[in-house]
Design a protein around this motif. Structure first.
Motif, PDB file in Angstrom:
ATOM      1  N   PRO A  62       0.789  -1.232   0.000  1.00 46.05           N
ATOM      2  CA  PRO A  62       0.000   0.000   0.000  1.00 46.05           C
ATOM      3  C   PRO A  62       0.824   1.286   0.000  1.00 46.05           C
ATOM      4  O   PRO A  62       0.356   2.314  -0.463  1.00 46.05           O
ATOM      5  N   GLU A  63       2.057   1.246   0.491  1.00 40.30           N
ATOM      6  CA  GLU A  63       2.853   2.470   0.554  1.00 40.30           C
ATOM      7  C   GLU A  63       3.340   2.912  -0.823  1.00 40.30           C
ATOM      8  O   GLU A  63       3.378   4.099  -1.132  1.00 40.30           O
ATOM      9  N   ASN A  64       3.732   1.972  -1.647  1.00 40.26           N
ATOM     10  CA  ASN A  64       4.273   2.323  -2.963  1.00 40.26           C
ATOM     11  C   ASN A  64       3.266   2.155  -4.087  1.00 40.26           C
ATOM     12  O   ASN A  64       3.556   2.504  -5.223  1.00 40.26           O
ATOM     13  N   VAL A  65       2.113   1.595  -3.783  1.00 43.16           N
ATOM     14  CA  VAL A  65       1.186   1.229  -4.842  1.00 43.16           C
ATOM     15  C   VAL A  65       0.686   2.432  -5.627  1.00 43.16           C
ATOM     16  O   VAL A  65       0.582   2.370  -6.849  1.00 43.16           O
ATOM     17  N   LYS A  66       0.396   3.544  -4.963  1.00 44.50           N
ATOM     18  CA  LYS A  66      -0.138   4.697  -5.676  1.00 44.50           C
ATOM     19  C   LYS A  66       0.882   5.263  -6.658  1.00 44.50           C
ATOM     20  O   LYS A  66       0.563   5.550  -7.811  1.00 44.50           O
ATOM     21  N   LYS A  67       2.122   5.402  -6.209  1.00 45.31           N
ATOM     22  CA  LYS A  67       3.180   5.925  -7.065  1.00 45.31           C
ATOM     23  C   LYS A  67       3.425   4.987  -8.254  1.00 45.31           C
ATOM     24  O   LYS A  67       3.499   5.421  -9.404  1.00 45.31           O
ATOM     25  N   GLU A  68       3.498   3.688  -7.978  1.00 49.09           N
ATOM     26  CA  GLU A  68       3.751   2.725  -9.053  1.00 49.09           C
ATOM     27  C   GLU A  68       2.568   2.637 -10.011  1.00 49.09           C
ATOM     28  O   GLU A  68       2.741   2.567 -11.219  1.00 49.09           O
ATOM     29  N   LYS A  69       1.374   2.674  -9.470  1.00 45.12           N
ATOM     30  CA  LYS A  69       0.187   2.602 -10.325  1.00 45.12           C
ATOM     31  C   LYS A  69       0.123   3.812 -11.250  1.00 45.12           C
ATOM     32  O   LYS A  69      -0.177   3.677 -12.438  1.00 45.12           O
ATOM     33  N   ASN A  70       0.432   5.007 -10.733  1.00 45.25           N
ATOM     34  CA  ASN A  70       0.445   6.209 -11.570  1.00 45.25           C
ATOM     35  C   ASN A  70       1.495   6.086 -12.673  1.00 45.25           C
ATOM     36  O   ASN A  70       1.257   6.488 -13.814  1.00 45.25           O
ATOM     37  N   PHE A  71       2.648   5.548 -12.336  1.00 48.31           N
ATOM     38  CA  PHE A  71       3.709   5.326 -13.324  1.00 48.31           C
ATOM     39  C   PHE A  71       3.228   4.367 -14.418  1.00 48.31           C
ATOM     40  O   PHE A  71       3.415   4.623 -15.609  1.00 48.31           O
ATOM     41  N   LEU A  72       2.588   3.274 -14.011  1.00 47.46           N
ATOM     42  CA  LEU A  72       2.099   2.292 -14.985  1.00 47.46           C
ATOM     43  C   LEU A  72       0.988   2.881 -15.858  1.00 47.46           C
ATOM     44  O   LEU A  72       0.944   2.635 -17.062  1.00 47.46           O
ATOM     45  N   ILE A  73       0.120   3.671 -15.271  1.00 46.78           N
ATOM     46  CA  ILE A  73      -0.960   4.297 -16.042  1.00 46.78           C
ATOM     47  C   ILE A  73      -0.374   5.275 -17.058  1.00 46.78           C
ATOM     48  O   ILE A  73      -0.798   5.317 -18.215  1.00 46.78           O
ATOM     49  N   GLU A  74       0.633   6.040 -16.642  1.00 43.56           N
ATOM     50  CA  GLU A  74       1.287   6.983 -17.556  1.00 43.56           C
ATOM     51  C   GLU A  74       1.959   6.227 -18.710  1.00 43.56           C
ATOM     52  O   GLU A  74       1.865   6.631 -19.872  1.00 43.56           O
ATOM     53  N   ARG A  75       2.619   5.105 -18.398  1.00 47.06           N
ATOM     54  CA  ARG A  75       3.263   4.294 -19.434  1.00 47.06           C
ATOM     55  C   ARG A  75       2.217   3.764 -20.423  1.00 47.06           C
ATOM     56  O   ARG A  75       2.406   3.823 -21.633  1.00 47.06           O
ATOM     57  N   LYS A  76       1.109   3.309 -19.898  1.00 45.56           N
ATOM     58  CA  LYS A  76       0.043   2.782 -20.756  1.00 45.56           C
ATOM     59  C   LYS A  76      -0.525   3.884 -21.641  1.00 45.56           C
ATOM     60  O   LYS A  76      -0.780   3.668 -22.828  1.00 45.56           O
ATOM     61  N   GLN A  77      -0.702   5.082 -21.096  1.00 39.15           N
ATOM     62  CA  GLN A  77      -1.251   6.194 -21.883  1.00 39.15           C
ATOM     63  C   GLN A  77      -0.308   6.586 -23.018  1.00 39.15           C
ATOM     64  O   GLN A  77      -0.754   6.870 -24.124  1.00 39.15           O
ATOM     65  N   ARG A  78       1.006   6.630 -22.748  1.00 42.75           N
ATOM     66  CA  ARG A  78       1.972   6.969 -23.801  1.00 42.75           C
ATOM     67  C   ARG A  78       1.947   5.907 -24.903  1.00 42.75           C
ATOM     68  O   ARG A  78       1.973   6.236 -26.086  1.00 42.75           O
ATOM     69  N   ALA A  79       1.922   4.628 -24.504  1.00 40.40           N
ATOM     70  CA  ALA A  79       1.881   3.552 -25.493  1.00 40.40           C
ATOM     71  C   ALA A  79       0.581   3.608 -26.292  1.00 40.40           C
ATOM     72  O   ALA A  79       0.584   3.422 -27.513  1.00 40.40           O
ATOM     73  N   ALA A  80      -0.528   3.886 -25.634  1.00 35.77           N
ATOM     74  CA  ALA A  80      -1.819   3.969 -26.318  1.00 35.77           C
ATOM     75  C   ALA A  80      -1.845   5.149 -27.290  1.00 35.77           C
ATOM     76  O   ALA A  80      -2.420   5.048 -28.378  1.00 35.77           O
ATOM     77  N   LYS A  81      -1.206   6.270 -26.925  1.00 32.16           N
ATOM     78  CA  LYS A  81      -1.150   7.431 -27.825  1.00 32.16           C
ATOM     79  C   LYS A  81      -0.330   7.104 -29.065  1.00 32.16           C
ATOM     80  O   LYS A  81      -0.737   7.430 -30.182  1.00 32.16           O
ATOM     81  N   LEU A  82       0.822   6.461 -28.884  1.00 31.80           N
ATOM     82  CA  LEU A  82       1.641   6.065 -30.028  1.00 31.80           C
ATOM     83  C   LEU A  82       0.853   5.128 -30.939  1.00 31.80           C
ATOM     84  O   LEU A  82       0.826   5.303 -32.155  1.00 31.80           O
TER      85      LEU A  82
END
Length: 138
Positions: A62-82
């Motif tokens: 739970p301590e790192n999940v929010k930061k990591e989840k935001n990172f993964l969502i950002e990665r997915k958004q960049r890949a989806a845009k490409l």
């Protein structure tokens, strides 16, 4: 557009899938059961015990999940845009080239297999050259 962009498209599609999987792995979903006390809603009221069950989500870290989840969502958004940008570009090119690109790069067929699907008079080499001429123009 160049051939590298087409390969990036394939990687972007896979990255979207892999990132969705990574996000889902961050959660632990469990079935929970319990009992509650209550009464019938109609007269005569009688005490009863009811069984309830449902799903619960807990985060593994739970301590790192929010930061990591935001990172993964950002990665997915960049890949989806490409992926979206390349698909928009694909819609602007001639249908024949769309078919060639899909078969060669997305389905990973050989030039000979692409030629067989295109028409009876084409050879793998002629399709390859046609593709290269097209890409030089773009």
């Amino acid at each position: 557009m160049d051939k590298k962009i087409l390969m990036d498209y394939i990687d972007a599609c896979e990255l979207v899938k892999e990132t969705e999987y990574d996000i889902s792995r961050m959660k632990k979903i469990e079935m929970v059961h319990g009992r509650v006390k209550g009464s019938d809603p109609e007269f005569p009221y009688q005490k009863k015990s009811f069984h309830v069950s449902g799903m619960t989500e807990t985060y593994i870290d739970p301590e790192n999940v929010k930061k990591e989840k935001n990172f993964l969502i950002e990665r997915k958004q960049r890949a989806a845009k490409l992926k979206s940008d390349i698909e928009k570009w694909m819609n602007t090119i001639p249908s024949r080239m769309q078919r060639v690109i899909r078969m060669k790069y997305f389905e990973k067929k050989t030039w000979e297999q692409v030629a067989d699907k295109m028409d009876k008079d084409s050879t793998g080499e002629s399709i390859r050259k046609e593709f290269e001429r097209f890409m030089r123009k773009k």
